[in-house]
Design a protein around this motif. Structure first.
Motif, PDB file in Angstrom:
ATOM      1  N   ALA A 186       0.918  -1.304  -0.034  1.00 20.10           N
ATOM      2  CA  ALA A 186       0.177  -0.041   0.067  1.00 20.10           C
ATOM      3  C   ALA A 186       0.977   1.242   0.001  1.00 20.10           C
ATOM      4  CB  ALA A 186      -0.751   0.021   1.081  1.00 20.10           C
ATOM      5  N   THR A 187       2.157   1.199   0.569  1.00 17.32           N
ATOM      6  CA  THR A 187       3.054   2.156   0.592  1.00 17.32           C
ATOM      7  C   THR A 187       4.456   1.767  -0.002  1.00 17.32           C
ATOM      8  OG1 THR A 187       3.552   1.836   2.930  1.00 17.32           O
ATOM      9  CG2 THR A 187       1.774   3.576   2.294  1.00 17.32           C
ATOM     10  N   LEU A 188       5.229   2.492  -0.244  1.00 17.87           N
ATOM     11  CA  LEU A 188       6.406   2.077  -0.895  1.00 17.87           C
ATOM     12  C   LEU A 188       7.714   2.912  -0.287  1.00 17.87           C
ATOM     13  CD1 LEU A 188       5.630   1.653  -4.486  1.00 17.87           C
ATOM     14  CD2 LEU A 188       5.835  -0.177  -2.945  1.00 17.87           C
ATOM     15  N   ASP A 189       7.365   3.334   0.917  1.00 21.78           N
ATOM     16  CA  ASP A 189       8.707   4.065   1.758  1.00 21.78           C
ATOM     17  C   ASP A 189       9.045   3.255   2.930  1.00 21.78           C
ATOM     18  OD1 ASP A 189       6.398   4.257   3.351  1.00 21.78           O
ATOM     19  OD2 ASP A 189       6.105   6.346   3.179  1.00 21.78           O
ATOM     20  N   GLY A 190       9.692   3.823   3.772  1.00 23.17           N
ATOM     21  CA  GLY A 190      10.139   3.350   4.888  1.00 23.17           C
ATOM     22  C   GLY A 190      11.174   2.008   4.794  1.00 23.17           C
ATOM     23  N   ASP A 191      10.573   1.041   5.572  1.00 17.56           N
ATOM     24  CA  ASP A 191      11.291  -0.406   5.420  1.00 17.56           C
ATOM     25  C   ASP A 191      11.037  -1.027   4.180  1.00 17.56           C
ATOM     26  OD1 ASP A 191      12.350  -0.430   7.815  1.00 17.56           O
ATOM     27  OD2 ASP A 191      10.370  -1.247   8.804  1.00 17.56           O
ATOM     28  N   VAL A 192       9.878  -0.759   3.361  1.00 15.55           N
ATOM     29  CA  VAL A 192       9.558  -1.428   1.982  1.00 15.55           C
ATOM     30  C   VAL A 192      10.698  -0.845   1.223  1.00 15.55           C
ATOM     31  CG1 VAL A 192       7.774  -1.398   0.448  1.00 15.55           C
ATOM     32  CG2 VAL A 192       7.237  -1.850   2.892  1.00 15.55           C
ATOM     33  N   ALA A 193      10.901   0.534   1.069  1.00 17.47           N
ATOM     34  CA  ALA A 193      11.681   1.054   0.346  1.00 17.47           C
ATOM     35  C   ALA A 193      13.128   0.568   0.326  1.00 17.47           C
ATOM     36  CB  ALA A 193      11.934   2.626   0.540  1.00 17.47           C
ATOM     37  N   THR A 194      13.423   0.081   1.625  1.00 17.54           N
ATOM     38  CA  THR A 194      14.676  -0.814   1.786  1.00 17.54           C
ATOM     39  C   THR A 194      14.730  -2.004   0.856  1.00 17.54           C
ATOM     40  OG1 THR A 194      15.011   0.254   3.839  1.00 17.54           O
ATOM     41  CG2 THR A 194      16.372  -1.673   3.397  1.00 17.54           C
ATOM     42  N   LEU A 195      13.670  -2.825   0.996  1.00 18.85           N
ATOM     43  CA  LEU A 195      13.470  -3.869   0.339  1.00 18.85           C
ATOM     44  C   LEU A 195      13.638  -3.741  -1.120  1.00 18.85           C
ATOM     45  CD1 LEU A 195      10.439  -6.123   1.832  1.00 18.85           C
ATOM     46  CD2 LEU A 195      12.857  -6.568   2.143  1.00 18.85           C
ATOM     47  N   VAL A 196      13.065  -2.677  -1.567  1.00 20.04           N
ATOM     48  CA  VAL A 196      13.145  -2.498  -3.148  1.00 20.04           C
ATOM     49  C   VAL A 196      14.494  -2.043  -3.399  1.00 20.04           C
ATOM     50  CG1 VAL A 196      12.758  -0.820  -4.802  1.00 20.04           C
ATOM     51  CG2 VAL A 196      10.578  -1.310  -3.222  1.00 20.04           C
ATOM     52  N   GLN A 197      15.310  -1.498  -2.724  1.00 16.77           N
ATOM     53  CA  GLN A 197      16.657  -1.151  -2.982  1.00 16.77           C
ATOM     54  C   GLN A 197      17.602  -2.334  -2.895  1.00 16.77           C
ATOM     55  OE1 GLN A 197      17.443   1.903  -0.053  1.00 16.77           O
ATOM     56  NE2 GLN A 197      16.224   3.414  -0.974  1.00 16.77           N
ATOM     57  N   ARG A 198      17.390  -3.114  -1.951  1.00 13.19           N
ATOM     58  CA  ARG A 198      18.245  -4.481  -1.820  1.00 13.19           C
ATOM     59  C   ARG A 198      18.005  -5.484  -2.677  1.00 13.19           C
ATOM     60  NH1 ARG A 198      19.624  -7.198   4.113  1.00 13.19           N
ATOM     61  NH2 ARG A 198      20.891  -9.108   3.292  1.00 13.19           N
ATOM     62  N   TYR A 199      16.691  -5.902  -2.962  1.00 12.52           N
ATOM     63  CA  TYR A 199      16.265  -6.661  -3.637  1.00 12.52           C
ATOM     64  C   TYR A 199      15.721  -6.745  -5.371  1.00 12.52           C
ATOM     65  CZ  TYR A 199      16.964  -9.014   0.851  1.00 12.52           C
ATOM     66  OH  TYR A 199      17.570  -9.467   1.959  1.00 12.52           O
ATOM     67  N   GLN A 200      15.597  -5.377  -5.681  1.00 11.08           N
ATOM     68  CA  GLN A 200      15.043  -5.323  -6.907  1.00 11.08           C
ATOM     69  C   GLN A 200      16.040  -4.826  -8.065  1.00 11.08           C
ATOM     70  OE1 GLN A 200      11.036  -3.476  -6.072  1.00 11.08           O
ATOM     71  NE2 GLN A 200      10.624  -5.308  -7.366  1.00 11.08           N
ATOM     72  N   ASN A 201      15.919  -5.246  -9.422  1.00 16.47           N
ATOM     73  CA  ASN A 201      17.036  -4.307 -10.162  1.00 16.47           C
ATOM     74  C   ASN A 201      16.194  -3.534 -11.189  1.00 16.47           C
ATOM     75  OD1 ASN A 201      19.408  -3.974 -11.793  1.00 16.47           O
ATOM     76  ND2 ASN A 201      18.480  -5.715 -13.002  1.00 16.47           N
ATOM     77  N   ASN A 202      16.474  -2.208 -10.758  1.00 17.92           N
ATOM     78  CA  ASN A 202      16.140  -1.067 -11.840  1.00 17.92           C
ATOM     79  C   ASN A 202      14.527  -1.237 -11.922  1.00 17.92           C
ATOM     80  OD1 ASN A 202      15.951   1.229 -13.130  1.00 17.92           O
ATOM     81  ND2 ASN A 202      16.440   0.190 -15.249  1.00 17.92           N
ATOM     82  N   PRO A 203      13.711  -1.475 -10.599  1.00 21.16           N
ATOM     83  CA  PRO A 203      12.273  -1.833 -10.881  1.00 21.16           C
ATOM     84  C   PRO A 203      11.442  -0.548 -11.567  1.00 21.16           C
ATOM     85  CG  PRO A 203      12.688  -1.396  -8.551  1.00 21.16           C
ATOM     86  CD  PRO A 203      14.014  -1.053  -9.370  1.00 21.16           C
ATOM     87  N   VAL A 204      10.433  -0.916 -12.251  1.00 21.26           N
ATOM     88  CA  VAL A 204       9.496  -0.026 -12.927  1.00 21.26           C
ATOM     89  C   VAL A 204       8.389   0.280 -11.646  1.00 21.26           C
ATOM     90  CG1 VAL A 204       7.992  -1.636 -13.947  1.00 21.26           C
ATOM     91  CG2 VAL A 204       7.808   0.686 -14.582  1.00 21.26           C
ATOM     92  N   VAL A 205       8.173   1.356 -11.207  1.00 25.71           N
ATOM     93  CA  VAL A 205       7.280   1.330  -9.944  1.00 25.71           C
ATOM     94  C   VAL A 205       5.817   2.068 -10.798  1.00 25.71           C
ATOM     95  CG1 VAL A 205       6.892   3.156  -7.942  1.00 25.71           C
ATOM     96  CG2 VAL A 205       9.088   2.200  -8.828  1.00 25.71           C
ATOM     97  N   HIS A 206       4.636   1.361 -10.377  1.00 22.08           N
ATOM     98  CA  HIS A 206       3.444   1.770 -10.754  1.00 22.08           C
ATOM     99  C   HIS A 206       2.771   2.174  -9.594  1.00 22.08           C
ATOM    100  CE1 HIS A 206       3.710   0.391 -14.896  1.00 22.08           C
ATOM    101  NE2 HIS A 206       4.520  -0.218 -14.508  1.00 22.08           N
ATOM    102  N   LYS A 207       1.848   3.298  -9.314  1.00 22.02           N
ATOM    103  CA  LYS A 207       0.958   3.462  -8.405  1.00 22.02           C
ATOM    104  C   LYS A 207      -0.305   3.901  -8.821  1.00 22.02           C
ATOM    105  CE  LYS A 207       4.647   5.454  -5.427  1.00 22.02           C
ATOM    106  NZ  LYS A 207       4.969   6.840  -4.421  1.00 22.02           N
ATOM    107  N   VAL A 208      -1.188   3.150  -8.359  1.00 24.27           N
ATOM    108  CA  VAL A 208      -2.877   3.540  -8.796  1.00 24.27           C
ATOM    109  C   VAL A 208      -3.539   4.328  -7.611  1.00 24.27           C
ATOM    110  CG1 VAL A 208      -4.831   2.322  -9.324  1.00 24.27           C
ATOM    111  CG2 VAL A 208      -2.853   1.458  -9.992  1.00 24.27           C
ATOM    112  N   VAL A 209      -3.914   5.398  -7.983  1.00 23.59           N
ATOM    113  CA  VAL A 209      -4.288   6.607  -7.072  1.00 23.59           C
ATOM    114  C   VAL A 209      -6.111   6.429  -7.215  1.00 23.59           C
ATOM    115  CG1 VAL A 209      -4.461   8.930  -6.315  1.00 23.59           C
ATOM    116  CG2 VAL A 209      -2.387   7.737  -7.370  1.00 23.59           C
ATOM    117  N   ALA A 210      -6.484   6.402  -6.063  1.00 20.13           N
ATOM    118  CA  ALA A 210      -8.066   6.346  -5.986  1.00 20.13           C
ATOM    119  C   ALA A 210      -8.575   7.614  -6.649  1.00 20.13           C
ATOM    120  CB  ALA A 210      -8.407   6.194  -4.525  1.00 20.13           C
ATOM    121  N   THR A 211      -9.510   7.504  -7.329  1.00 18.70           N
ATOM    122  CA  THR A 211     -10.141   8.704  -7.890  1.00 18.70           C
ATOM    123  C   THR A 211     -11.339   9.105  -6.692  1.00 18.70           C
ATOM    124  OG1 THR A 211     -12.014   7.201  -8.759  1.00 18.70           O
ATOM    125  CG2 THR A 211     -10.055   7.874 -10.231  1.00 18.70           C
TER     126      THR A 211
END
Length: 399
Positions: A186-211
């Motif tokens: 649901a969020t991509l900051d904090g500890d989740v951002a650490t996972l992204v940096q450590r375990y993903q290779n140049n990921p594309v980031v998609h966010k779907v925002v409620a209308t």
């Protein structure tokens, strides 16, 4: 511009047939945004609200991109925070996996280990697992993660909240660095951002925002009540408008509320951490079949439970964390349906309710109970994945 079809997004013909049989015609925004990248093998970080259709968004690429497994050496891995979510994800993946001859097993505690290990020995290709039980099996050498080709980390923020990230990191360290990693949160900051940096290779980031339309579809009411009137107030809402999930702070509180609602004439089922897995499964199934009007739950059910057409979420006890409020409330108004969220606020909890309202940018006010404001859980569109795109996807490439 018309919405893309699943074929437009690159879904293979055999899996298109599975979607057609299920009556799933039009992709939701999260699926339209993410399927092309995921099917192409890109690492992907997805931020999407609950009920947005993300399970299907990773189930299809997972099945497409893995090969059949050897005994005890799965090629696909999905990590989830709760037993209920593991079972739900397994059921979503199964129809797609079957047409490709791939086995799927759910691995979680609270259930006998033997059926899970036997499925692994038979060569299940996809493992949907809670970190604790999977770690146990790895340590007993009953599963080997060295052949995994695609990893999905689902509800990553919830894993962080529950303290599972150390286990998640140890498990991810055991899979090949060449794997594709799809991370959902649901969020991509904090500890989740650490996972992204450590375990993903140049990921594309998609966010779907409620209308605005989606937000308006879920009115939030904070009702001033006396402690003794909570059961009657809740019963009136359920009788008028259909099934609801009632959230309580503690296990004992959930049991007590179920008894009170029973006295008020409401059929209930209870789900919390002290219930066995079999009891929890029976409770959820009874709710899904409409045999009970209310599922009384602690936060164990705030994630991972998808029941169509839940009319009402009732916060019997207030929550301190706005994120918990959002996750609880997300059990209604899913997949194009209408719903409503009601918080029952007694005098002692007025300050907590006001703080929560400010944090969520709601008006700081309490109103008198009025069950007529609760709409029936009727869809504003046909069933799941037949609705046109309802949210605005935002995409960026990670630097």
């Amino acid at each position: 511009m018309s919405a893309p079809t699943f074929a437009d997004l690159g879904v293979p013909q055999d899996l298109l047939a599975v979607l057609t049989r299920a009556g799933i015609d039009t992709p939701f925004p999260v699926q339209a945004a993410t399927l092309p990248d995921a099917l192409a093998g890109r690492d992907l970080s997805g931020g999407a609200p609950t009920g947005s259709g993300k399970t299907l968004a990773f189930a299809i690429p997972l099945v497409v991109r893995i090969t059949a497994a050897k005994p005890k050496r799965p090629t696909g891995l999905v990590l989830v925070p709760t037993r209920e979510l593991a079972a739900q994800v397994q059921q979503t993946i199964l129809p797609f996996a079957r047409v490709r001859g791939l086995g799927v097993v759910a691995i979680y505690g609270g259930s006998p280990m033997r059926p899970q290990t036997e499925a692994l020995r038979r060569g299940a290709s996809i493992v949907v697992a809670c970190p604790g039980r999977l770690t146990d099996l790895v340590e007993q050498r009953l599963v080997d993660l060295s052949a995994v080709q695609v990893v999905v980390v689902d509800e990553a923020d919830r894993m962080a909240d529950m303290g599972f990230l150390p286990q998640v990191r140890r498990l991810l360290d055991l899979v090949p660095k060449s794997r594709q990693t799809l991370l959902w949160s649901a969020t991509l900051d904090g500890d989740v951002a650490t996972l992204v940096q450590r375990y993903q290779n140049n990921p594309v980031v998609h966010k779907v925002v409620a209308t605005t339309d989606e937000i308006d579809r879920t009115p939030h009411h904070f009702w001033s009540v006396d402690t003794g009137s909570k059961a009657v107030t809740t019963a009136n809402v359920l009788r008028s408008h259909g099934q609801g999930i009632i959230f309580c702070r503690t296990r004992h509180g959930a049991d007590r509320v179920a008894r009170q609602l029973g006295v008020a004439g409401v059929a209930t089922a209870v789900i919390h951490g002290s219930r066995t897995q079999a009891q929890r499964d029976r409770a959820i199934e009874a709710f899904r079949r409409g045999e009970v009007s209310a599922l009384v739950a602690t936060d164990v059910a705030a994630r991972g439970i998808h029941v169509d057409d839940v009319a009402v979420v009732v916060h019997w006890d207030p929550v301190a964390d706005p994120k918990d409020y959002v996750h609880r409330s997300g059990r209604t108004a899913r997949a194009g349906a209408h719903g409503v969220v009601v918080s029952l606020v007694v005098n002692d909890d007025r300050a907590k309710a006001a703080a929560l309202q400010r944090a969520l940018n709601f008006p700081v006010a309490l109103t008198r109970p009025d069950s007529s404001v609760v709409p029936s859980a009727r869809r504003s569109a046909p069933p799941v994945n037949r609705a046109p795109a309802r949210s605005r996807p935002r995409t960026r490439r990670a630097s």
